[in-house]
Design a protein around this motif. Structure first.
Motif, PDB file in Angstrom:
ATOM      1  N   UNK A 167      32.503  52.103  48.713  1.00 11.14           N
ATOM      2  CA  UNK A 167      33.626  50.994  49.203  1.00 11.14           C
ATOM      3  C   UNK A 167      34.195  49.984  48.264  1.00 11.14           C
ATOM      4  N   UNK A 168      33.559  50.001  46.827  1.00  9.66           N
ATOM      5  CA  UNK A 168      34.220  49.031  45.769  1.00  9.66           C
ATOM      6  C   UNK A 168      34.308  49.829  44.565  1.00  9.66           C
ATOM      7  N   UNK A 169      35.315  50.429  44.392  1.00 12.06           N
ATOM      8  CA  UNK A 169      35.785  51.121  43.074  1.00 12.06           C
ATOM      9  C   UNK A 169      36.664  50.364  42.508  1.00 12.06           C
ATOM     10  N   UNK A 170      36.402  49.856  41.460  1.00 10.83           N
ATOM     11  CA  UNK A 170      37.054  48.513  40.593  1.00 10.83           C
ATOM     12  C   UNK A 170      37.416  48.885  39.273  1.00 10.83           C
ATOM     13  N   UNK A 171      38.663  48.562  38.698  1.00 14.27           N
ATOM     14  CA  UNK A 171      39.011  48.601  37.534  1.00 14.27           C
ATOM     15  C   UNK A 171      39.926  47.360  36.645  1.00 14.27           C
ATOM     16  N   UNK A 172      39.889  47.339  35.562  1.00 15.28           N
ATOM     17  CA  UNK A 172      40.817  46.665  34.787  1.00 15.28           C
ATOM     18  C   UNK A 172      41.156  47.524  33.560  1.00 15.28           C
ATOM     19  N   UNK A 173      42.419  47.104  32.827  1.00 20.99           N
ATOM     20  CA  UNK A 173      42.568  47.722  31.657  1.00 20.99           C
ATOM     21  C   UNK A 173      41.661  47.013  30.693  1.00 20.99           C
ATOM     22  N   UNK A 174      41.291  47.754  29.618  1.00 26.74           N
ATOM     23  CA  UNK A 174      40.259  47.393  28.666  1.00 26.74           C
ATOM     24  C   UNK A 174      40.597  46.431  27.696  1.00 26.74           C
ATOM     25  N   UNK A 175      42.084  46.244  27.530  1.00 26.27           N
ATOM     26  CA  UNK A 175      42.535  45.024  26.335  1.00 26.27           C
ATOM     27  C   UNK A 175      42.561  43.572  27.528  1.00 26.27           C
ATOM     28  N   UNK A 176      42.242  43.494  28.499  1.00 26.74           N
ATOM     29  CA  UNK A 176      42.260  42.328  29.266  1.00 26.74           C
ATOM     30  C   UNK A 176      40.716  41.695  29.287  1.00 26.74           C
ATOM     31  N   UNK A 177      40.747  41.077  28.084  1.00 28.18           N
ATOM     32  CA  UNK A 177      39.322  40.434  27.532  1.00 28.18           C
ATOM     33  C   UNK A 177      38.693  39.479  28.787  1.00 28.18           C
ATOM     34  N   UNK A 178      39.414  38.876  29.315  1.00 34.35           N
ATOM     35  CA  UNK A 178      38.792  38.012  30.314  1.00 34.35           C
ATOM     36  C   UNK A 178      38.025  38.628  31.526  1.00 34.35           C
ATOM     37  N   UNK A 179      38.823  39.740  32.109  1.00 34.08           N
ATOM     38  CA  UNK A 179      38.306  40.292  33.106  1.00 34.08           C
ATOM     39  C   UNK A 179      37.037  41.212  32.722  1.00 34.08           C
ATOM     40  N   UNK A 180      37.266  42.029  31.411  1.00 29.47           N
ATOM     41  CA  UNK A 180      36.239  42.891  31.008  1.00 29.47           C
ATOM     42  C   UNK A 180      34.940  41.861  31.003  1.00 29.47           C
ATOM     43  N   UNK A 181      35.038  40.456  30.484  1.00 34.22           N
ATOM     44  CA  UNK A 181      33.713  39.871  30.192  1.00 34.22           C
ATOM     45  C   UNK A 181      33.303  39.327  31.602  1.00 34.22           C
TER      46      UNK A 181
END
Length: 220
Positions: A167-181
């Motif tokens: 119930x928690x499949x999450x993603x963000x574009x790899x170039x969005x550094x703040x979210x990746x961190x």
């Protein structure tokens, strides 16, 4: 064995299994944790036999149609039922005449037919969450390559993906550094507090039409 762990409730369903349709059109797939695994490259490696000890001391062997996938994720083939999902066995896959990759493609197609195509919706911290019509199967959409290929056309830099629990499949574009961190510690925390629903403590990267481990699973 890659730490294949099952509950007695998942195994002691022999009599009820007769109530579940075990045809190819009812074959589906779930993503579960492979405790202690750290598979660096995408694979479909059979998990083999496991042993279960009952409260009275008796032990017995079991084998499911289960495969190590990537990181600490395994996939397990199941048949969808009105009350529960019945675990498929290697004999079921053989009976249906399906190689592992063929079974996976069919199972994902069946999920989409019954429970809908995956949809990406906003989540916390600007992340996106992937959902269908059954929360328990949301994590299975990590296996829908067509969905990720479509997203990759918009984000060729790649997508960082987390599957901390069902119930928690999450993603963000790899170039969005703040979210990746933001992801590593918070995903590890969500995974650690999800009990029997947890799936993976790792982060994954989908880029160039392939999956790799972006950050290895956290050790117990």
């Amino acid at each position: 064995m890659h730490g294949l762990v099952l509950t007695i409730a998942l195994l002691m369903i022999g009599s009820a299994r007769a109530q579940v349709d075990t045809s190819a059109q009812n074959l589906m797939v779930v993503v579960r944790e492979a405790i202690g695994a750290n598979q660096n490259s995408e694979t479909l490696e059979p998990l083999g036999r496991g042993r279960l000890k009952l409260s009275d001391g008796r032990e017995f062997e079991f084998e499911l149609a289960a495969f190590l996938l990537l990181g600490d994720m395994q996939i397990r083939f199941v048949f969808d039922g009105p009350q529960f999902m019945s675990n498929a066995k290697p004999q079921d896959r053989a009976r249906l005449g399906l190689a592992p990759a063929e079974a996976l493609a069919l199972a994902v197609a069946n999920i989409k037919r019954v429970y809908g195509d995956p949809v990406a919706k906003p989540w916390e911290m600007g992340l996106m969450q992937v959902e269908g019509r059954s929360p328990d199967l949301d994590s299975s959409y990590v296996l829908d390559r067509a969905f990720w290929r479509h997203l990759l056309r918009e984000h060729p830099e790649g997508l960082v993906v987390a599957v901390p629990k069902r119930g928690a499949l999450l993603f963000t574009p790899a170039n969005e550094e703040a979210k990746v961190q933001w992801l590593p510690d918070n995903i590890a925390r969500l995974h650690a507090t999800s009990g029997k629903l947890r799936v993976s403590s790792a982060l994954y990267l989908f880029k160039d039409d392939r999956w790799t481990v972006f950050q290895s699973p956290r050790s117990e």
